[in-house]
Design a protein around this motif. Structure first.
Motif, PDB file in Angstrom:
ATOM      1  N   LYS A   1     -11.422  -1.246 -24.102  1.00  0.00           N
ATOM      2  CA  LYS A   1     -11.756   0.143 -24.372  1.00  0.00           C
ATOM      3  C   LYS A   1     -12.957   0.580 -23.538  1.00  0.00           C
ATOM      4  N   SER A   2     -13.982  -0.232 -23.503  1.00  0.00           N
ATOM      5  CA  SER A   2     -15.169   0.119 -22.725  1.00  0.00           C
ATOM      6  C   SER A   2     -14.847   0.203 -21.247  1.00  0.00           C
ATOM      7  N   GLN A   3     -13.984  -0.715 -20.778  1.00  0.00           N
ATOM      8  CA  GLN A   3     -13.608  -0.699 -19.352  1.00  0.00           C
ATOM      9  C   GLN A   3     -12.837   0.569 -19.000  1.00  0.00           C
ATOM     10  N   VAL A   4     -11.836   0.904 -19.822  1.00  0.00           N
ATOM     11  CA  VAL A   4     -11.026   2.105 -19.536  1.00  0.00           C
ATOM     12  C   VAL A   4     -11.872   3.366 -19.602  1.00  0.00           C
ATOM     13  N   VAL A   5     -12.706   3.446 -20.611  1.00  0.00           N
ATOM     14  CA  VAL A   5     -13.552   4.635 -20.747  1.00  0.00           C
ATOM     15  C   VAL A   5     -14.517   4.756 -19.572  1.00  0.00           C
ATOM     16  N   ALA A   6     -15.115   3.616 -19.184  1.00  0.00           N
ATOM     17  CA  ALA A   6     -16.041   3.655 -18.053  1.00  0.00           C
ATOM     18  C   ALA A   6     -15.322   4.029 -16.753  1.00  0.00           C
ATOM     19  N   LYS A   7     -14.112   3.462 -16.560  1.00  0.00           N
ATOM     20  CA  LYS A   7     -13.357   3.797 -15.345  1.00  0.00           C
ATOM     21  C   LYS A   7     -12.977   5.269 -15.338  1.00  0.00           C
ATOM     22  N   ALA A   8     -12.545   5.780 -16.483  1.00  0.00           N
ATOM     23  CA  ALA A   8     -12.177   7.204 -16.556  1.00  0.00           C
ATOM     24  C   ALA A   8     -13.393   8.096 -16.294  1.00  0.00           C
ATOM     25  N   ASN A   9     -14.513   7.699 -16.864  1.00  0.00           N
ATOM     26  CA  ASN A   9     -15.720   8.478 -16.610  1.00  0.00           C
ATOM     27  C   ASN A   9     -16.108   8.439 -15.136  1.00  0.00           C
ATOM     28  N   GLY A  10     -15.944   7.266 -14.506  1.00  0.00           N
ATOM     29  CA  GLY A  10     -16.262   7.163 -13.082  1.00  0.00           C
ATOM     30  C   GLY A  10     -15.332   8.000 -12.221  1.00  0.00           C
ATOM     31  N   GLU A  11     -14.017   7.967 -12.542  1.00  0.00           N
ATOM     32  CA  GLU A  11     -13.064   8.776 -11.781  1.00  0.00           C
ATOM     33  C   GLU A  11     -13.353  10.261 -11.958  1.00  0.00           C
ATOM     34  N   ALA A  12     -13.658  10.638 -13.184  1.00  0.00           N
ATOM     35  CA  ALA A  12     -13.972  12.050 -13.422  1.00  0.00           C
ATOM     36  C   ALA A  12     -15.233  12.473 -12.671  1.00  0.00           C
ATOM     37  N   SER A  13     -16.238  11.572 -12.695  1.00  0.00           N
ATOM     38  CA  SER A  13     -17.459  11.895 -11.984  1.00  0.00           C
ATOM     39  C   SER A  13     -17.218  11.984 -10.481  1.00  0.00           C
ATOM     40  N   ARG A  14     -16.407  11.029  -9.961  1.00  0.00           N
ATOM     41  CA  ARG A  14     -16.124  11.078  -8.515  1.00  0.00           C
ATOM     42  C   ARG A  14     -15.365  12.349  -8.150  1.00  0.00           C
ATOM     43  N   PHE A  15     -14.383  12.744  -8.968  1.00  0.00           N
ATOM     44  CA  PHE A  15     -13.617  13.962  -8.690  1.00  0.00           C
ATOM     45  C   PHE A  15     -14.531  15.189  -8.706  1.00  0.00           C
ATOM     46  N   VAL A  16     -15.442  15.226  -9.674  1.00  0.00           N
ATOM     47  CA  VAL A  16     -16.362  16.366  -9.744  1.00  0.00           C
ATOM     48  C   VAL A  16     -17.250  16.413  -8.492  1.00  0.00           C
ATOM     49  N   GLN A  17     -17.726  15.230  -8.047  1.00  0.00           N
ATOM     50  CA  GLN A  17     -18.567  15.213  -6.854  1.00  0.00           C
ATOM     51  C   GLN A  17     -17.786  15.632  -5.606  1.00  0.00           C
ATOM     52  N   VAL A  18     -16.514  15.142  -5.499  1.00  0.00           N
ATOM     53  CA  VAL A  18     -15.695  15.546  -4.341  1.00  0.00           C
ATOM     54  C   VAL A  18     -15.424  17.060  -4.380  1.00  0.00           C
ATOM     55  N   MET A  19     -15.136  17.554  -5.555  1.00  0.00           N
ATOM     56  CA  MET A  19     -14.862  18.987  -5.693  1.00  0.00           C
ATOM     57  C   MET A  19     -16.091  19.798  -5.304  1.00  0.00           C
ATOM     58  N   THR A  20     -17.248  19.309  -5.678  1.00  0.00           N
ATOM     59  CA  THR A  20     -18.475  20.020  -5.302  1.00  0.00           C
ATOM     60  C   THR A  20     -18.657  20.042  -3.783  1.00  0.00           C
ATOM     61  N   GLU A  21     -18.439  18.885  -3.126  1.00  0.00           N
ATOM     62  CA  GLU A  21     -18.564  18.832  -1.671  1.00  0.00           C
ATOM     63  C   GLU A  21     -17.490  19.658  -0.975  1.00  0.00           C
ATOM     64  N   TYR A  22     -16.295  19.675  -1.579  1.00  0.00           N
ATOM     65  CA  TYR A  22     -15.201  20.467  -0.982  1.00  0.00           C
ATOM     66  C   TYR A  22     -15.530  21.954  -1.019  1.00  0.00           C
ATOM     67  N   GLU A  23     -16.118  22.388  -2.086  1.00  0.00           N
ATOM     68  CA  GLU A  23     -16.508  23.791  -2.162  1.00  0.00           C
ATOM     69  C   GLU A  23     -17.575  24.127  -1.136  1.00  0.00           C
ATOM     70  N   LYS A  24     -18.429  23.165  -0.806  1.00  0.00           N
ATOM     71  CA  LYS A  24     -19.459  23.405   0.190  1.00  0.00           C
ATOM     72  C   LYS A  24     -18.880  23.410   1.596  1.00  0.00           C
ATOM     73  N   ALA A  25     -18.006  22.433   1.944  1.00  0.00           N
ATOM     74  CA  ALA A  25     -17.427  22.326   3.296  1.00  0.00           C
ATOM     75  C   ALA A  25     -15.970  21.930   3.166  1.00  0.00           C
ATOM     76  N   PRO A  26     -15.071  22.865   3.028  1.00  0.00           N
ATOM     77  CA  PRO A  26     -13.662  22.532   2.780  1.00  0.00           C
ATOM     78  C   PRO A  26     -13.021  21.756   3.926  1.00  0.00           C
ATOM     79  N   LEU A  27     -13.248  22.150   5.185  1.00  0.00           N
ATOM     80  CA  LEU A  27     -12.576  21.490   6.306  1.00  0.00           C
ATOM     81  C   LEU A  27     -13.058  20.049   6.482  1.00  0.00           C
ATOM     82  N   ILE A  28     -14.330  19.853   6.442  1.00  0.00           N
ATOM     83  CA  ILE A  28     -14.863  18.492   6.621  1.00  0.00           C
ATOM     84  C   ILE A  28     -14.405  17.585   5.483  1.00  0.00           C
ATOM     85  N   THR A  29     -14.450  18.079   4.285  1.00  0.00           N
ATOM     86  CA  THR A  29     -14.013  17.273   3.142  1.00  0.00           C
ATOM     87  C   THR A  29     -12.536  16.977   3.215  1.00  0.00           C
TER      88      THR A  29
END
Length: 361
Positions: free
Chosen positions: A255-283
């Protein structure tokens, strides 16, 4: 010597000197006899004994160990009693030094509380506590003690069940018999003290011993089965609890592993989305490169691109590169080749296991 007239003289008047000598001799003999009589009153009592002094047949006092004197016979008389000697009594059997035991059924067969009969043999040990009581209060104290002990053990057995007497109640029957016997001895002032009572043997009557042996065996099998069940329970329950605890811990870890992995994936997606909004072509280009890198890393094809021409020979260990999916990747863009005057456009080849790739001139 007593002043009598010697010879055949008719003179009956004794001489004066003879009368005096006869009186002295009689007094001397009387003194000697008196001295011997007085000395006969000396007696010694050993450490393990007690001396009971009787004066004209009546109890006077008890003398302790050591030398003593009493008025000689017929005034005083001394009865020496060994109070340290341990005496024994047997109920239900008789034994002697070199002869085997003999059963006394009239004493050994006893009735229990549940109207069953047991064949019981019991022995006791006792000693004299009070020498005067032992000598004068009862006529035959040893016989009285035997009868009291038989009465005491019959009373105790009559208050108990057969199973209790034959199994776990042996020591308790002996203890209760000892207490009851001592109370009876004290009540009659016999001067005896019971030191120990031990159960020698107790069995059902001979006629039913085989049936009773089967009952005892069945009871022992029951106890053995219960003990085995208890042992199995004590073994399997802790192991089951341990396995349950292990499963729970593994589930918590998963349970801790799945929750941590899901939180990490969500955090990574949010960070990528933030960078994509800043520079769509480069991202977008970066994501494309990462995707192609992930795809080609699992591919069996090798792409070779040579920008500068030359007649150099390129050797690739394709057999090892294709034989293992975990083989290290070769960055062909960073390979250094010697240059020549002949231009080289580009070449790409698909190699199989064990082949070589050469560049075109």
């Amino acid at each position: 010597m007593f002043g009598g007239n010697s010879g055949g003289s008719n003179n009956t008047q004794p001489p004066e000197g003879g009368s005096k000598s006869g009186s002295i001799g009689a007094g001397l003999i009387a003194a000697i006899i008196l001295l011997v009589w007085l000395l006969s009153g000396i007696y010694i009592v050993e450490p393990a004994e007690r001396g009971v002094v009787l004066r004209f047949g009546q109890y006077s006092h008890t003398s302790m160990p050591g030398p003593h004197w009493h008025f000689p016979y017929p005034i005083d008389r001394v009865e020496v009693v060994d109070v340290a000697k341990i005496r024994s009594v047997e109920i239900g059997y008789r034994s002697s030094g070199g002869r085997p035991e003999s059963n006394v059924l009239s004493e050994s067969l006893m009735l229990t509380n549940d109207e069953n009969i047991v064949d019981l043999k019991i022995a006791g040990q006792y000693r004299i506590n009070d020498a005067a009581e032992y000598l004068f209060n009862v006529r035959t104290p040893d016989t009285i003690l035997r009868q009291m002990m038989e009465s005491a053990v019959r009373e105790v057995v009559g208050q108990s069940t057969m199973d209790f007497v034959l199994t776990e109640g042996r020591s308790e029957v002996a203890t209760r018999t000892e207490q009851r016997l001592q109370a009876m001895l004290d009540a009659h002032a016999t001067g005896l003290t019971v030191t120990s009572v031990s159960m020698q043997d107790v069995q059902p009557p001979e006629q039913v011993q085989d049936a009773f042996a089967d009952v005892v065996k069945a009871r022992e099998d029951e106890v053995r089965a219960k003990n085995e069940a208890e042992a199995y329970s004590n073994d399997i329950i802790p192991r089951a609890r341990g396995q349950a605890f292990r499963v729970i811990q593994e589930a918590e870890a998963y349970k801790s592993q799945v929750v941590a992995k899901a939180n990490g994936e969500a955090s990574r997606f949010v960070q990528v989305m933030t960078e994509y909004e800043k520079a769509p072509l480069i991202t977008q280009e970066r994501l494309y490169i990462d995707a192609m890198e992930s795809v080609y890393s699992r591919s069996q094809k090798v792409m070779v691109d040579v920008d500068s021409g030359g007649n150099n020979v390129l050797y690739l260990p394709l057999d090892k590169m294709r034989g293992s999916s975990n083989a290290p990747r070769v960055d062909l863009n960073n390979l250094n080749y010697p240059t020549t005057n002949n231009p080289q456009t580009s070449s790409s080849t698909s190699a199989q296991d064990g082949s070589r790739s050469r560049g075109g001139r």
